[in-house]
Scaffold this active site. Structure first.
Site, mmCIF file in Angstrom:
data_model
loop_
_atom_site.group_PDB
_atom_site.id
_atom_site.type_symbol
_atom_site.label_atom_id
_atom_site.label_comp_id
_atom_site.label_asym_id
_atom_site.label_seq_id
_atom_site.Cartn_x
_atom_site.Cartn_y
_atom_site.Cartn_z
ATOM 1 C CG ASP A 125 -9.353 -4.306 -4.286
ATOM 2 O OD1 ASP A 125 -8.314 -4.913 -4.611
ATOM 3 O OD2 ASP A 125 -10.221 -4.795 -3.539
ATOM 4 C CD GLU A 126 -6.593 1.564 -2.409
ATOM 5 O OE1 GLU A 126 -5.892 0.698 -2.984
ATOM 6 O OE2 GLU A 126 -6.715 1.633 -1.175
ATOM 7 N N GLY A 127 -6.483 0.661 -7.551
ATOM 8 C CA GLY A 127 -5.893 0.746 -8.895
ATOM 9 C C GLY A 127 -4.367 0.853 -8.849
ATOM 10 C CE LYS A 144 -4.587 3.472 -15.742
ATOM 11 N NZ LYS A 144 -5.634 4.094 -16.521
ATOM 12 C CB ALA A 173 -1.852 -8.027 -3.431
ATOM 13 C CB THR A 226 -6.686 -6.003 -12.631
ATOM 14 O OG1 THR A 226 -7.177 -7.016 -11.752
ATOM 15 C CG2 THR A 226 -7.118 -6.318 -14.048
ATOM 16 N NE ARG A 231 10.961 -14.411 19.031
ATOM 17 C CZ ARG A 231 11.062 -13.849 20.223
ATOM 18 N NH1 ARG A 231 12.065 -13.035 20.482
ATOM 19 N NH2 ARG A 231 10.179 -14.093 21.161
ATOM 20 C CD GLN A 246 -2.581 -6.437 1.300
ATOM 21 O OE1 GLN A 246 -1.497 -6.225 1.785
ATOM 22 N NE2 GLN A 246 -2.770 -7.372 0.379
ATOM 23 C CB THR A 270 -8.185 -9.379 -8.367
ATOM 24 O OG1 THR A 270 -8.542 -8.021 -8.562
ATOM 25 C CG2 THR A 270 -7.387 -9.859 -9.549
ATOM 26 C CG LEU A 311 -13.500 11.466 -12.409
ATOM 27 C CD1 LEU A 311 -13.825 11.880 -10.978
ATOM 28 C CD2 LEU A 311 -12.667 12.560 -13.091
HETATM 29 P P1 GDP Z 1 -5.276 -2.704 -6.927
HETATM 30 O O1 GDP Z 1 -5.480 -3.868 -6.033
HETATM 31 O O2 GDP Z 1 -5.142 -1.424 -6.177
HETATM 32 O O3 GDP Z 1 -4.184 -2.898 -7.925
HETATM 33 O O4 GDP Z 1 -6.637 -2.557 -7.754
HETATM 34 P P2 GDP Z 1 -7.425 -3.768 -8.469
HETATM 35 O O5 GDP Z 1 -6.666 -4.117 -9.705
HETATM 36 O O6 GDP Z 1 -7.738 -4.834 -7.520
HETATM 37 O O7 GDP Z 1 -8.793 -3.048 -8.804
HETATM 38 C C1 GDP Z 1 -8.875 -1.943 -9.615
HETATM 39 C C2 GDP Z 1 -9.766 -2.324 -10.817
HETATM 40 O O8 GDP Z 1 -10.160 -1.150 -11.475
HETATM 41 C C3 GDP Z 1 -9.044 -3.154 -11.864
HETATM 42 O O9 GDP Z 1 -9.947 -4.009 -12.443
HETATM 43 C C4 GDP Z 1 -8.527 -2.125 -12.847
HETATM 44 O O10 GDP Z 1 -8.397 -2.653 -14.160
HETATM 45 C C5 GDP Z 1 -9.645 -1.119 -12.799
HETATM 46 N N1 GDP Z 1 -9.236 0.277 -12.997
HETATM 47 C C6 GDP Z 1 -8.087 0.903 -12.638
HETATM 48 N N2 GDP Z 1 -8.150 2.214 -12.925
HETATM 49 C C7 GDP Z 1 -9.358 2.434 -13.478
HETATM 50 C C8 GDP Z 1 -10.049 3.603 -13.950
HETATM 51 O O11 GDP Z 1 -9.539 4.712 -13.913
HETATM 52 N N3 GDP Z 1 -11.317 3.423 -14.428
HETATM 53 C C9 GDP Z 1 -11.926 2.204 -14.464
HETATM 54 N N4 GDP Z 1 -13.143 2.129 -14.938
HETATM 55 N N5 GDP Z 1 -11.318 1.097 -14.024
HETATM 56 C C10 GDP Z 1 -10.058 1.209 -13.527
HETATM 57 P P1 IMO Z 2 -4.970 -5.242 -3.051
HETATM 58 O O1 IMO Z 2 -3.458 -5.170 -3.018
HETATM 59 C C1 IMO Z 2 -8.692 -5.408 -0.792
HETATM 60 C C2 IMO Z 2 -8.666 -7.716 2.924
HETATM 61 C C3 IMO Z 2 -9.484 -8.986 2.954
HETATM 62 C C4 IMO Z 2 -9.905 -8.982 4.405
HETATM 63 C C5 IMO Z 2 -8.670 -8.446 5.120
HETATM 64 C C6 IMO Z 2 -7.764 -9.520 5.699
HETATM 65 O O2 IMO Z 2 -5.536 -5.925 -4.228
HETATM 66 O O3 IMO Z 2 -5.526 -3.879 -2.783
HETATM 67 P P2 IMO Z 2 -6.034 -11.225 4.602
HETATM 68 O O4 IMO Z 2 -6.235 -12.336 3.635
HETATM 69 O O5 IMO Z 2 -5.071 -10.174 4.140
HETATM 70 O O6 IMO Z 2 -5.708 -11.703 5.982
HETATM 71 O O7 IMO Z 2 -7.492 -10.518 4.720
HETATM 72 O O8 IMO Z 2 -7.960 -7.716 4.144
HETATM 73 N N1 IMO Z 2 -7.676 -7.631 1.823
HETATM 74 C C7 IMO Z 2 -7.825 -6.861 0.745
HETATM 75 N N2 IMO Z 2 -8.858 -6.080 0.359
HETATM 76 N N3 IMO Z 2 -7.570 -5.476 -1.547
HETATM 77 C C8 IMO Z 2 -6.505 -6.221 -1.158
HETATM 78 O O9 IMO Z 2 -5.327 -6.196 -1.790
HETATM 79 C C9 IMO Z 2 -6.635 -7.004 0.011
HETATM 80 N N4 IMO Z 2 -5.822 -7.870 0.660
HETATM 81 C C10 IMO Z 2 -6.468 -8.236 1.759
HETATM 82 O O10 IMO Z 2 -10.590 -8.912 2.084
HETATM 83 O O11 IMO Z 2 -10.935 -8.041 4.609
HETATM 84 MG MG MG Z 3 -6.751 -5.467 -5.740
#
Ligand code: GDP
Ligand code: IMO
Ligand code: MG
Length: 428
Positions: free
Chosen positions: A13-15, A18, A39, A42, A142, A222, A297, A330
Protein backbone atom coordinates in the site's frame (compact mmCIF):
# COMPACT_ATOMS: atom_id res chain seq x y z
CA UNK A 1 16.19 2.83 -22.47
CA UNK A 2 15.67 0.50 -19.54
CA UNK A 3 12.67 -1.45 -18.38
CA UNK A 4 11.34 -0.44 -14.97
CA UNK A 5 10.32 -2.66 -12.06
CA UNK A 6 8.02 -1.06 -9.51
CA UNK A 7 8.21 -2.71 -6.13
CA UNK A 8 6.69 -2.05 -2.71
CA UNK A 9 9.51 -1.33 -0.24
CA UNK A 10 7.50 -1.64 3.00
CA UNK A 11 4.42 -3.71 3.92
CA UNK A 12 2.37 -2.87 0.83
CA UNK A 13 0.00 0.00 0.00
CA UNK A 14 2.87 2.38 -0.69
CA UNK A 15 1.13 3.79 -3.78
CA UNK A 16 2.39 1.35 -6.41
CA UNK A 17 -0.83 1.58 -8.45
CA UNK A 18 -0.65 5.36 -8.71
CA UNK A 19 2.99 5.28 -9.83
CA UNK A 20 2.50 2.40 -12.28
CA UNK A 21 -0.43 4.27 -13.82
CA UNK A 22 1.66 7.45 -14.05
CA UNK A 23 4.69 5.65 -15.52
CA UNK A 24 2.69 3.51 -17.92
CA UNK A 25 2.45 6.19 -20.59
CA UNK A 26 6.23 5.84 -20.91
CA UNK A 27 5.99 2.02 -21.25
CA UNK A 28 4.78 -0.33 -23.99
CA UNK A 29 3.61 -3.17 -21.77
CA UNK A 30 2.75 -3.50 -18.08
CA UNK A 31 3.25 -6.85 -16.32
CA UNK A 32 2.03 -8.32 -13.01
CA UNK A 33 4.37 -11.13 -11.95
CA UNK A 34 3.30 -12.35 -8.47
CA UNK A 35 0.49 -12.23 -5.95
CA UNK A 36 -3.13 -12.27 -6.93
CA UNK A 37 -6.26 -10.32 -6.11
CA UNK A 38 -5.00 -9.78 -2.56
CA UNK A 39 -3.48 -6.61 -4.01
CA UNK A 40 -5.49 -3.39 -3.95
CA UNK A 41 -4.15 -0.61 -6.16
CA UNK A 42 -6.04 2.68 -6.24
CA UNK A 43 -5.70 5.09 -9.16
CA UNK A 44 -7.24 8.54 -9.12
CA UNK A 45 -7.64 10.35 -12.42
CA UNK A 46 -9.71 13.52 -12.15
CA UNK A 47 -12.97 12.46 -10.50
CA UNK A 48 -12.60 8.83 -11.55
CA UNK A 49 -11.30 6.29 -9.01
CA UNK A 50 -10.12 2.91 -10.27
CA UNK A 51 -9.52 0.08 -7.83
CA UNK A 52 -7.51 -2.76 -9.32
CA UNK A 53 -6.62 -6.02 -7.63
CA UNK A 54 -5.58 -8.37 -10.39
CA UNK A 55 -5.34 -6.39 -13.61
CA UNK A 56 -2.08 -4.52 -14.23
CA UNK A 57 -2.59 -0.80 -13.60
CA UNK A 58 -1.49 -0.05 -17.18
CA UNK A 59 -4.89 -1.11 -18.55
CA UNK A 60 -6.41 2.20 -17.49
CA UNK A 61 -4.09 4.03 -19.90
CA UNK A 62 -4.85 1.45 -22.59
CA UNK A 63 -1.43 -0.21 -22.40
CA UNK A 64 -0.87 -3.82 -23.33
CA UNK A 65 -1.14 -5.64 -19.99
CA UNK A 66 0.13 -9.04 -18.96
CA UNK A 67 -0.81 -11.25 -16.04
CA UNK A 68 2.31 -13.38 -15.78
CA UNK A 69 2.82 -17.00 -14.77
CA UNK A 70 3.84 -16.01 -11.24
CA UNK A 71 0.37 -14.65 -10.46
CA UNK A 72 -2.34 -16.85 -8.96
CA UNK A 73 -5.56 -16.10 -10.80
CA UNK A 74 -9.11 -16.34 -9.55
CA UNK A 75 -10.87 -16.57 -12.92
CA UNK A 76 -14.24 -15.46 -11.53
CA UNK A 77 -12.65 -12.40 -9.97
CA UNK A 78 -10.79 -11.70 -13.22
CA UNK A 79 -14.06 -11.57 -15.15
CA UNK A 80 -15.67 -9.39 -12.47
CA UNK A 81 -12.81 -6.91 -12.53
CA UNK A 82 -12.89 -6.76 -16.33
CA UNK A 83 -16.64 -6.10 -16.18
CA UNK A 84 -16.23 -3.44 -13.49
CA UNK A 85 -13.62 -1.57 -15.49
CA UNK A 86 -15.83 -1.89 -18.56
CA UNK A 87 -18.48 -0.05 -16.55
CA UNK A 88 -15.95 2.75 -16.00
CA UNK A 89 -15.24 3.03 -19.71
CA UNK A 90 -12.08 0.90 -19.86
CA UNK A 91 -12.59 -1.94 -22.35
CA UNK A 92 -10.31 -4.85 -21.44
CA UNK A 93 -10.18 -7.00 -24.57
CA UNK A 94 -7.90 -9.91 -25.54
CA UNK A 95 -5.96 -7.39 -27.64
CA UNK A 96 -5.18 -5.44 -24.46
CA UNK A 97 -4.74 -8.23 -21.89
CA UNK A 98 -2.61 -11.36 -22.02
CA UNK A 99 -3.14 -13.98 -19.33
CA UNK A 100 -0.23 -16.43 -19.01
CA UNK A 101 -1.53 -19.86 -19.99
CA UNK A 102 0.76 -21.41 -17.37
CA UNK A 103 -0.55 -19.34 -14.45
CA UNK A 104 -2.21 -21.31 -11.63
CA UNK A 105 -5.84 -20.82 -10.67
CA UNK A 106 -7.36 -19.84 -7.35
CA UNK A 107 -10.50 -21.94 -6.82
CA UNK A 108 -13.36 -21.57 -4.34
CA UNK A 109 -11.82 -24.35 -2.25
CA UNK A 110 -8.71 -22.20 -1.74
CA UNK A 111 -10.78 -19.34 -0.43
CA UNK A 112 -12.68 -21.77 1.86
CA UNK A 113 -9.42 -23.08 3.27
CA UNK A 114 -7.87 -19.62 3.72
CA UNK A 115 -10.90 -18.34 5.63
CA UNK A 116 -11.48 -21.50 7.68
CA UNK A 117 -7.83 -21.55 8.79
CA UNK A 118 -7.94 -17.91 9.81
CA UNK A 119 -11.13 -18.55 11.76
CA UNK A 120 -9.65 -21.57 13.55
CA UNK A 121 -6.21 -20.06 14.21
CA UNK A 122 -5.19 -18.94 17.66
CA UNK A 123 -2.67 -16.58 16.07
CA UNK A 124 -4.16 -15.29 12.85
CA UNK A 125 -2.07 -14.01 9.94
CA UNK A 126 -4.78 -11.52 9.03
CA UNK A 127 -4.89 -12.62 5.38
CA UNK A 128 -7.16 -11.05 2.80
CA UNK A 129 -9.15 -14.30 2.83
CA UNK A 130 -8.96 -14.60 -0.95
CA UNK A 131 -7.29 -18.01 -1.14
CA UNK A 132 -3.82 -16.76 -2.06
CA UNK A 133 -1.82 -18.95 0.36
CA UNK A 134 -3.66 -22.23 -0.35
CA UNK A 135 -3.44 -21.61 -4.12
CA UNK A 136 0.35 -21.18 -3.92
CA UNK A 137 0.55 -24.31 -1.75
CA UNK A 138 -1.16 -26.30 -4.49
CA UNK A 139 1.12 -24.75 -7.12
CA UNK A 140 4.26 -25.78 -5.25
CA UNK A 141 2.64 -29.12 -4.40
CA UNK A 142 2.23 -29.73 -8.17
CA UNK A 143 -1.53 -30.18 -7.92
CA UNK A 144 -2.75 -26.85 -9.26
CA UNK A 145 -5.13 -26.34 -12.16
CA UNK A 146 -3.52 -23.96 -14.63
CA UNK A 147 -5.13 -21.60 -17.13
CA UNK A 148 -4.33 -23.89 -20.08
CA UNK A 149 -6.18 -26.77 -18.40
CA UNK A 150 -9.44 -24.91 -18.94
CA UNK A 151 -9.21 -25.96 -22.60
CA UNK A 152 -8.79 -29.64 -21.76
CA UNK A 153 -11.75 -31.40 -20.14
CA UNK A 154 -9.83 -34.65 -19.55
CA UNK A 155 -7.02 -32.80 -17.78
CA UNK A 156 -9.53 -30.88 -15.69
CA UNK A 157 -11.31 -34.02 -14.53
CA UNK A 158 -8.04 -35.72 -13.54
CA UNK A 159 -6.75 -32.60 -11.79
CA UNK A 160 -9.95 -32.02 -9.86
CA UNK A 161 -9.77 -35.62 -8.60
CA UNK A 162 -6.20 -35.13 -7.50
CA UNK A 163 -7.03 -31.83 -5.82
CA UNK A 164 -10.01 -33.18 -3.95
CA UNK A 165 -7.98 -36.15 -2.69
CA UNK A 166 -5.70 -33.57 -1.06
CA UNK A 167 -8.35 -31.12 0.11
CA UNK A 168 -10.81 -33.71 1.45
CA UNK A 169 -8.94 -34.44 4.70
CA UNK A 170 -8.06 -30.75 5.15
CA UNK A 171 -11.70 -29.73 4.82
CA UNK A 172 -12.88 -32.45 7.16
CA UNK A 173 -10.30 -31.39 9.74
CA UNK A 174 -11.66 -27.87 9.64
CA UNK A 175 -15.31 -28.92 9.69
CA UNK A 176 -15.97 -27.77 6.11
CA UNK A 177 -18.45 -29.68 3.91
CA UNK A 178 -17.06 -32.04 1.25
CA UNK A 179 -16.09 -30.25 -1.96
CA UNK A 180 -18.23 -31.21 -4.95
CA UNK A 181 -15.96 -32.12 -7.87
CA UNK A 182 -18.73 -32.30 -10.45
CA UNK A 183 -19.99 -28.86 -9.48
CA UNK A 184 -16.46 -27.43 -9.68
CA UNK A 185 -16.01 -28.93 -13.14
CA UNK A 186 -19.32 -27.45 -14.28
CA UNK A 187 -18.41 -24.00 -12.90
CA UNK A 188 -15.02 -24.08 -14.62
CA UNK A 189 -16.64 -25.09 -17.90
CA UNK A 190 -18.94 -22.07 -17.68
CA UNK A 191 -16.11 -19.56 -17.32
CA UNK A 192 -13.57 -21.33 -19.59
CA UNK A 193 -14.84 -19.79 -22.86
CA UNK A 194 -14.76 -16.33 -21.29
CA UNK A 195 -11.24 -16.68 -19.87
CA UNK A 196 -9.51 -18.63 -22.65
CA UNK A 197 -9.50 -15.80 -25.25
CA UNK A 198 -7.00 -14.00 -22.98
CA UNK A 199 -4.78 -17.09 -22.46
CA UNK A 200 -1.48 -17.01 -24.31
CA UNK A 201 2.16 -18.00 -23.83
CA UNK A 202 2.95 -14.71 -22.11
CA UNK A 203 6.67 -15.50 -21.85
CA UNK A 204 6.87 -15.79 -25.65
CA UNK A 205 5.04 -12.53 -26.31
CA UNK A 206 7.13 -10.71 -23.74
CA UNK A 207 10.40 -12.03 -25.15
CA UNK A 208 9.36 -10.95 -28.64
CA UNK A 209 8.42 -7.50 -27.37
CA UNK A 210 11.74 -7.09 -25.56
CA UNK A 211 13.65 -8.20 -28.65
CA UNK A 212 11.75 -5.59 -30.66
CA UNK A 213 12.96 -2.92 -28.21
CA UNK A 214 9.66 -2.41 -26.40
CA UNK A 215 9.72 -1.07 -22.85
CA UNK A 216 8.36 -3.22 -20.06
CA UNK A 217 7.00 -1.88 -16.78
CA UNK A 218 6.73 -4.55 -14.08
CA UNK A 219 4.12 -3.94 -11.39
CA UNK A 220 4.86 -5.52 -8.05
CA UNK A 221 2.11 -6.28 -5.57
CA UNK A 222 2.45 -6.30 -1.75
CA UNK A 223 5.85 -5.19 -0.40
CA UNK A 224 9.31 -6.51 0.44
CA UNK A 225 8.45 -7.04 4.12
CA UNK A 226 5.59 -9.32 3.03
CA UNK A 227 7.94 -11.46 0.90
CA UNK A 228 7.67 -15.14 1.82
CA UNK A 229 11.47 -15.42 2.28
CA UNK A 230 12.55 -11.95 3.31
CA UNK A 231 9.49 -10.63 5.12
CA UNK A 232 8.27 -10.86 8.69
CA UNK A 233 7.60 -14.61 8.38
CA UNK A 234 5.07 -16.12 9.00
CA UNK A 235 3.20 -12.81 8.84
CA UNK A 236 3.79 -12.52 5.11
CA UNK A 237 2.05 -13.29 1.87
CA UNK A 238 2.79 -16.53 0.00
CA UNK A 239 4.82 -15.22 -2.94
CA UNK A 240 8.21 -13.63 -3.45
CA UNK A 241 7.45 -9.95 -3.75
CA UNK A 242 11.02 -8.73 -4.30
CA UNK A 243 12.19 -7.41 -7.67
CA UNK A 244 14.05 -10.60 -8.59
CA UNK A 245 10.68 -12.31 -8.94
CA UNK A 246 9.73 -10.04 -11.86
CA UNK A 247 11.82 -12.17 -14.23
CA UNK A 248 10.73 -15.60 -12.95
CA UNK A 249 7.10 -14.56 -12.69
CA UNK A 250 6.89 -13.35 -16.27
CA UNK A 251 9.25 -15.62 -18.22
CA UNK A 252 11.85 -13.01 -19.05
CA UNK A 253 15.55 -13.24 -18.19
CA UNK A 254 16.89 -11.69 -15.00
CA UNK A 255 18.34 -8.69 -16.84
CA UNK A 256 14.86 -7.61 -17.92
CA UNK A 257 14.06 -6.05 -14.54
CA UNK A 258 15.98 -2.90 -15.56
CA UNK A 259 15.68 0.10 -13.25
CA UNK A 260 14.26 -1.00 -9.92
CA UNK A 261 12.03 1.67 -8.46
CA UNK A 262 11.07 1.16 -4.83
CA UNK A 263 7.79 2.74 -3.81
CA UNK A 264 8.16 4.15 -0.32
CA UNK A 265 5.54 5.81 1.84
CA UNK A 266 6.76 8.82 3.83
CA UNK A 267 5.65 6.97 6.98
CA UNK A 268 4.90 3.28 7.62
CA UNK A 269 1.70 1.25 7.49
CA UNK A 270 0.81 -2.38 7.75
CA UNK A 271 -2.51 -4.19 7.37
CA UNK A 272 -2.97 -7.58 9.02
CA UNK A 273 -1.02 -9.06 11.92
CA UNK A 274 2.72 -9.21 12.56
CA UNK A 275 5.68 -7.24 13.92
CA UNK A 276 5.80 -3.49 13.27
CA UNK A 277 8.53 -1.79 15.34
CA UNK A 278 7.53 1.84 14.68
CA UNK A 279 3.78 1.33 15.10
CA UNK A 280 2.03 4.20 16.90
CA UNK A 281 -0.84 3.46 19.25
CA UNK A 282 -1.52 7.10 20.12
CA UNK A 283 -3.32 10.05 18.53
CA UNK A 284 -0.39 10.62 16.14
CA UNK A 285 -0.94 7.18 14.59
CA UNK A 286 -4.64 7.89 14.47
CA UNK A 287 -4.07 11.22 12.77
CA UNK A 288 -1.79 9.68 10.13
CA UNK A 289 -4.43 7.02 9.44
CA UNK A 290 -7.21 9.57 9.09
CA UNK A 291 -5.32 12.11 6.97
CA UNK A 292 -3.75 9.33 4.88
CA UNK A 293 -7.11 7.53 4.51
CA UNK A 294 -5.37 4.35 5.55
CA UNK A 295 -8.07 1.76 5.02
CA UNK A 296 -7.43 -1.44 3.03
CA UNK A 297 -8.68 -1.38 -0.57
CA UNK A 298 -9.45 -5.09 -0.53
CA UNK A 299 -10.81 -5.72 2.96
CA UNK A 300 -11.64 -2.21 4.24
CA UNK A 301 -9.59 -2.88 7.39
CA UNK A 302 -7.92 0.07 9.11
CA UNK A 303 -4.21 0.02 8.40
CA UNK A 304 -1.83 0.22 11.35
CA UNK A 305 0.30 3.40 11.14
CA UNK A 306 3.71 4.42 12.42
CA UNK A 307 6.80 6.58 11.89
CA UNK A 308 9.06 6.17 8.90
CA UNK A 309 11.40 3.22 9.43
CA UNK A 310 14.65 3.89 7.57
CA UNK A 311 16.27 0.64 8.77
CA UNK A 312 13.46 -1.34 7.17
CA UNK A 313 13.62 0.53 3.88
CA UNK A 314 17.43 0.30 3.83
CA UNK A 315 16.99 -3.47 4.05
CA UNK A 316 14.45 -3.29 1.22
CA UNK A 317 16.86 -1.32 -0.95
CA UNK A 318 19.36 -4.16 -0.55
CA UNK A 319 16.87 -7.02 -1.02
CA UNK A 320 15.43 -5.56 -4.21
CA UNK A 321 18.45 -3.81 -5.68
CA UNK A 322 16.52 -0.54 -5.63
CA UNK A 323 18.16 2.14 -7.80
CA UNK A 324 15.84 4.94 -6.76
CA UNK A 325 12.60 5.45 -4.90
CA UNK A 326 9.27 7.10 -5.44
CA UNK A 327 8.37 8.73 -2.13
CA UNK A 328 4.61 8.95 -1.65
CA UNK A 329 2.17 10.59 0.76
CA UNK A 330 4.57 13.26 2.01
CA UNK A 331 1.48 15.53 2.13
CA UNK A 332 0.03 13.38 4.94
CA UNK A 333 2.81 14.66 7.22
CA UNK A 334 1.93 18.32 6.63
CA UNK A 335 1.38 20.22 9.87
CA UNK A 336 3.29 18.04 12.35
CA UNK A 337 5.54 20.06 14.70
CA UNK A 338 8.11 17.25 14.82
CA UNK A 339 8.60 14.01 12.94
CA UNK A 340 10.51 10.91 13.93
CA UNK A 341 12.55 8.58 11.76
CA UNK A 342 13.70 5.18 12.97
CA UNK A 343 17.37 4.61 12.18
CA UNK A 344 17.86 1.20 13.80
CA UNK A 345 16.74 -0.98 16.70
CA UNK A 346 17.73 -2.04 20.19
CA UNK A 347 17.07 -5.41 21.74
CA UNK A 348 18.35 -5.55 25.31
CA UNK A 349 21.97 -4.44 25.01
CA UNK A 350 22.20 -5.46 21.34
CA UNK A 351 21.90 -2.99 18.47
CA UNK A 352 20.55 -3.86 15.04
CA UNK A 353 20.74 -1.88 11.81
CA UNK A 354 18.33 -4.36 10.18
CA UNK A 355 15.37 -6.57 11.09
CA UNK A 356 16.74 -9.81 12.56
CA UNK A 357 15.06 -12.96 11.20
CA UNK A 358 13.57 -14.32 14.43
CA UNK A 359 9.92 -13.48 15.03
CA UNK A 360 10.39 -13.00 18.75
CA UNK A 361 13.23 -10.56 18.19
CA UNK A 362 11.21 -8.70 15.57
CA UNK A 363 8.34 -8.33 18.03
CA UNK A 364 10.58 -7.05 20.83
CA UNK A 365 12.77 -4.58 18.94
CA UNK A 366 12.81 -1.07 20.31
CA UNK A 367 13.21 1.55 17.59
CA UNK A 368 15.98 4.13 17.83
CA UNK A 369 14.62 7.46 16.64
CA UNK A 370 15.97 10.75 15.50
CA UNK A 371 13.72 13.78 15.49
CA UNK A 372 13.27 16.27 12.70
CA UNK A 373 11.38 19.54 12.62
CA UNK A 374 8.11 19.39 10.72
CA UNK A 375 6.63 21.97 8.34
CA UNK A 376 3.44 23.97 8.54
CA UNK A 377 2.95 24.80 4.84
CA UNK A 378 1.09 22.40 2.61
CA UNK A 379 2.90 20.04 0.24
CA UNK A 380 -0.37 18.67 -1.06
CA UNK A 381 -0.56 18.69 -4.83
CA UNK A 382 2.91 20.21 -5.20
CA UNK A 383 4.17 19.69 -8.72
CA UNK A 384 7.63 21.11 -8.37
CA UNK A 385 10.48 20.50 -5.96
CA UNK A 386 10.75 24.29 -5.50
CA UNK A 387 7.22 24.38 -4.04
CA UNK A 388 8.21 22.25 -1.06
CA UNK A 389 8.82 23.83 2.38
CA UNK A 390 12.49 23.75 3.44
CA UNK A 391 11.84 21.29 6.26
CA UNK A 392 10.01 18.91 3.91
CA UNK A 393 13.08 18.98 1.65
CA UNK A 394 15.26 18.24 4.71
CA UNK A 395 13.03 15.30 5.63
CA UNK A 396 13.30 13.85 2.12
CA UNK A 397 17.09 14.38 1.98
CA UNK A 398 17.54 12.67 5.35
CA UNK A 399 15.53 9.69 4.14
CA UNK A 400 17.74 9.43 1.04
CA UNK A 401 20.85 9.48 3.23
CA UNK A 402 19.58 6.87 5.66
CA UNK A 403 18.26 4.39 3.10
CA UNK A 404 21.12 4.80 0.63
CA UNK A 405 18.97 5.49 -2.43
CA UNK A 406 17.92 8.70 -4.17
CA UNK A 407 14.37 9.96 -4.62
CA UNK A 408 13.52 9.71 -8.32
CA UNK A 409 9.85 10.59 -7.98
CA UNK A 410 7.77 12.33 -5.36
CA UNK A 411 4.01 11.93 -5.05
CA UNK A 412 2.04 14.67 -3.33
CA UNK A 413 -1.60 13.55 -3.65
CA UNK A 414 -3.63 10.59 -4.93
CA UNK A 415 -4.12 12.33 -8.29
CA UNK A 416 -2.19 10.95 -11.24
CA UNK A 417 -0.50 14.23 -12.15
CA UNK A 418 0.46 15.35 -8.66
CA UNK A 419 3.82 13.70 -9.18
CA UNK A 420 7.25 15.32 -9.30
CA UNK A 421 9.91 13.65 -11.42
CA UNK A 422 13.53 14.21 -10.46
CA UNK A 423 14.88 11.55 -12.82
CA UNK A 424 13.16 9.43 -15.46
CA UNK A 425 13.55 5.77 -14.44
CA UNK A 426 13.16 4.68 -18.06
CA UNK A 427 16.09 6.86 -19.09
CA UNK A 428 18.54 5.35 -16.59
P1 GDP B 1 -0.69 0.22 -3.57
O1 GDP B 1 -1.30 -1.02 -3.03
O2 GDP B 1 0.78 0.28 -3.32
O3 GDP B 1 -1.04 0.49 -5.00
O4 GDP B 1 -1.31 1.41 -2.71
P2 GDP B 1 -2.87 1.59 -2.35
O5 GDP B 1 -3.55 2.07 -3.59
O6 GDP B 1 -3.40 0.40 -1.69
O7 GDP B 1 -2.78 2.72 -1.25
C1 GDP B 1 -2.25 3.96 -1.50
C2 GDP B 1 -3.37 4.99 -1.24
O8 GDP B 1 -2.79 6.27 -1.14
C3 GDP B 1 -4.37 5.09 -2.37
O9 GDP B 1 -5.60 5.39 -1.84
C4 GDP B 1 -3.83 6.21 -3.24
O10 GDP B 1 -4.86 6.88 -3.95
C5 GDP B 1 -3.25 7.11 -2.18
N1 GDP B 1 -2.06 7.87 -2.59
C6 GDP B 1 -1.07 7.52 -3.45
N2 GDP B 1 -0.12 8.47 -3.47
C7 GDP B 1 -0.51 9.44 -2.63
C8 GDP B 1 0.08 10.67 -2.18
O11 GDP B 1 1.16 11.06 -2.58
N3 GDP B 1 -0.63 11.39 -1.25
C9 GDP B 1 -1.83 10.98 -0.76
N4 GDP B 1 -2.44 11.74 0.12
N5 GDP B 1 -2.40 9.83 -1.15
C10 GDP B 1 -1.74 9.07 -2.06
P1 IMO C 1 -0.92 -4.22 -2.22
O1 IMO C 1 -0.45 -4.75 -3.56
C1 IMO C 1 -0.96 -4.71 2.10
C2 IMO C 1 -1.15 -8.81 3.64
C3 IMO C 1 -2.42 -9.22 4.35
C4 IMO C 1 -1.84 -10.18 5.36
C5 IMO C 1 -0.73 -10.88 4.59
C6 IMO C 1 -1.13 -12.22 3.99
O2 IMO C 1 -2.20 -3.49 -2.25
O3 IMO C 1 0.21 -3.50 -1.56
P2 IMO C 1 -2.63 -12.91 1.91
O4 IMO C 1 -4.07 -12.70 1.63
O5 IMO C 1 -1.71 -12.33 0.87
O6 IMO C 1 -2.30 -14.34 2.21
O7 IMO C 1 -2.36 -12.10 3.29
O8 IMO C 1 -0.39 -9.99 3.54
N1 IMO C 1 -1.34 -8.27 2.27
C7 IMO C 1 -1.24 -6.98 1.96
N2 IMO C 1 -1.03 -5.90 2.74
N3 IMO C 1 -1.08 -4.57 0.76
C8 IMO C 1 -1.25 -5.65 -0.04
O9 IMO C 1 -1.22 -5.57 -1.38
C9 IMO C 1 -1.39 -6.92 0.56
N4 IMO C 1 -1.60 -8.17 0.09
C10 IMO C 1 -1.56 -8.98 1.14
O10 IMO C 1 -3.05 -8.12 4.96
O11 IMO C 1 -1.22 -9.46 6.41
MG1 MG D 1 -2.84 -1.65 -1.81
Amino acid sequence: MANVTVIGAQWGDEGKGKLVDWLSNRADVVVRFQGGHNAGHTLVVGDQVYKLSLLPSGVVQGKLSVIGNGVVVDPWHLLEEIAKLGGQGVAVTPELLILADNACLILPLHKDLDQAREKAAIKKIGTTGRGIGPAYEDKVGRRAIRVADLADREALIAKIDRLLAHHGPLRRGLGLPEADGAALLAELEVIAPKVLPFAKPAWLHLNELVRAGRRVLFEGAQGALLDVDHGTYPYVTSSNTVAGQAAAGSGLGAKATGYILGIVKAYTTRVGEGPFPTELFDEIGQRIGEVGKEFGTVTGRARRCGWFDAALVRQSVALNGIAGIALTKLDVLDGFATLKICTGYRLGDQEFSYLPAGLKAQEQLVPVYEELEGWSDSTQGARSWRDLPANAVKYVRRIEELIGAPVALLSTSPQRDDTIMMRDPFAD
